[in-house]
Design a protein around this motif. Structure first.
Motif, PDB file in Angstrom:
ATOM      1  N   TYR A  24      -2.731 -13.086  -3.329  1.00 10.98           N
ATOM      2  CA  TYR A  24      -2.288 -11.647  -3.828  1.00 10.98           C
ATOM      3  C   TYR A  24      -3.369 -10.623  -3.069  1.00 10.98           C
ATOM      4  N   ALA A  25      -4.037 -11.187  -2.023  1.00  7.83           N
ATOM      5  CA  ALA A  25      -4.971 -10.274  -1.206  1.00  7.83           C
ATOM      6  C   ALA A  25      -4.181  -9.712   0.030  1.00  7.83           C
ATOM      7  N   HIS A  26      -4.273  -8.174   0.163  1.00  9.56           N
ATOM      8  CA  HIS A  26      -3.720  -7.541   1.226  1.00  9.56           C
ATOM      9  C   HIS A  26      -4.356  -8.462   2.612  1.00  9.56           C
ATOM     10  N   GLU A  27      -3.863  -8.165   3.724  1.00 12.21           N
ATOM     11  CA  GLU A  27      -4.187  -8.935   4.962  1.00 12.21           C
ATOM     12  C   GLU A  27      -5.648  -8.049   5.475  1.00 12.21           C
ATOM     13  N   ASP A  28      -5.618  -6.836   5.259  1.00 13.83           N
ATOM     14  CA  ASP A  28      -6.820  -5.976   5.434  1.00 13.83           C
ATOM     15  C   ASP A  28      -8.114  -6.736   4.492  1.00 13.83           C
ATOM     16  N   ASN A  29      -7.716  -6.999   3.292  1.00 12.50           N
ATOM     17  CA  ASN A  29      -8.621  -7.489   2.341  1.00 12.50           C
ATOM     18  C   ASN A  29      -9.196  -8.936   2.700  1.00 12.50           C
ATOM     19  N   VAL A  62      -7.472  -2.346  -7.161  1.00 12.80           N
ATOM     20  CA  VAL A  62      -6.794  -1.540  -6.557  1.00 12.80           C
ATOM     21  C   VAL A  62      -5.470  -2.376  -5.744  1.00 12.80           C
ATOM     22  N   PHE A  63      -4.037  -1.954  -5.954  1.00 16.80           N
ATOM     23  CA  PHE A  63      -3.358  -2.664  -5.007  1.00 16.80           C
ATOM     24  C   PHE A  63      -2.454  -1.499  -4.220  1.00 16.80           C
ATOM     25  N   GLU A  64      -1.850  -2.298  -3.103  1.00 23.33           N
ATOM     26  CA  GLU A  64      -1.201  -1.295  -2.235  1.00 23.33           C
ATOM     27  C   GLU A  64       0.112  -1.907  -2.111  1.00 23.33           C
ATOM     28  N   LYS A  65       1.193  -1.083  -2.111  1.00 20.61           N
ATOM     29  CA  LYS A  65       2.504  -1.742  -1.770  1.00 20.61           C
ATOM     30  C   LYS A  65       2.821  -2.027  -0.173  1.00 20.61           C
ATOM     31  N   THR A  66       2.829  -2.970  -0.078  1.00 19.56           N
ATOM     32  CA  THR A  66       3.301  -3.458   1.565  1.00 19.56           C
ATOM     33  C   THR A  66       4.452  -4.100   1.516  1.00 19.56           C
ATOM     34  N   LEU A  67       4.825  -4.897   2.819  1.00 20.02           N
ATOM     35  CA  LEU A  67       5.907  -5.736   3.087  1.00 20.02           C
ATOM     36  C   LEU A  67       5.543  -7.173   3.205  1.00 20.02           C
ATOM     37  N   CYS A  68       6.162  -7.959   2.638  1.00 20.94           N
ATOM     38  CA  CYS A  68       5.991  -9.473   2.303  1.00 20.94           C
ATOM     39  C   CYS A  68       7.352 -10.157   2.786  1.00 20.94           C
ATOM     40  N   GLU A  69       7.362 -10.803   3.772  1.00 18.31           N
ATOM     41  CA  GLU A  69       8.674 -11.281   4.456  1.00 18.31           C
ATOM     42  C   GLU A  69       9.705 -10.225   4.255  1.00 18.31           C
TER      43      GLU A  69
END
Length: 164
Positions: free
Chosen positions: A73-78, A137-144
């Motif tokens: 569940y970690a963002h790519e940057d994280n 902290v969560f960020e909305k991003t695109l997954c697939e």
């Protein structure tokens, strides 16, 4: 290090090895871990936070699953900042983050929300009966190519007097 911590570390290192062709399912019908890629059915940030902290609650029962859950569940940057996954797993079991491993209970509230970000204040009753507060902290991003929530930041656990 205590014998228990050495054993836990050993299990973490072993469990972070290659998983080619391995499929493991957790208790949620909405998630399946396949070759370290998490597929979701548009979970809300709250559902993800709950899944992460329930995994922390049962860390010793299945350290590999807990680490996979949090990592996936970690963002790519994280991931770039805290990875690779082996380094990330060591971070989870080292001070100060080890204070929430096998936590007894937790509660949370939204402290900031926008279309792109949501911040939760999570209060934790640790296994040693101390209380800690964490900002997740969560960020909305695109997954697939679908909108999804991913962790972009986690504060260090901060001690506080009492109550969750």
């Amino acid at each position: 290090l205590s014998v228990a911590k050495k054993l836990l570390f050993f299990l973490l290192v072993i469990s972070c090895g290659p998983t080619d062709g391995v499929v493991s399912e957790n208790s949620s019908e909405d998630t399946v871990v396949v070759n370290e890629v998490l597929e979701t059915k548009s979970l809300t940030s709250e559902e993800i936070l709950t899944e992460i902290f329930n995994a922390y609650k049962n860390f010793s029962e299945n350290p590999a699953l807990t680490i996979d859950t949090i990592w996936n569940y970690a963002h790519e940057d994280n991931r770039e900042a805290t990875g690779p996954k082996e380094r990330f797993s060591m971070m989870l079991t080292s001070e100060p983050y080890d204070s929430i491993v096998d936590l007894k209970d937790y509660s949370y509230e939204v402290i900031f929300e926008s279309d792109e970000n949501i911040h939760y204040e999570v209060k934790v009753l640790a296994k040693n009966n101390n209380y800690f507060v964490i900002t997740w902290v969560f960020e909305k991003t695109l997954c697939e190519e679908k909108p999804c929530w991913r962790t972009i930041g986690v504060s260090q656990p901060r001690f506080f007097d009492s109550g969750i």
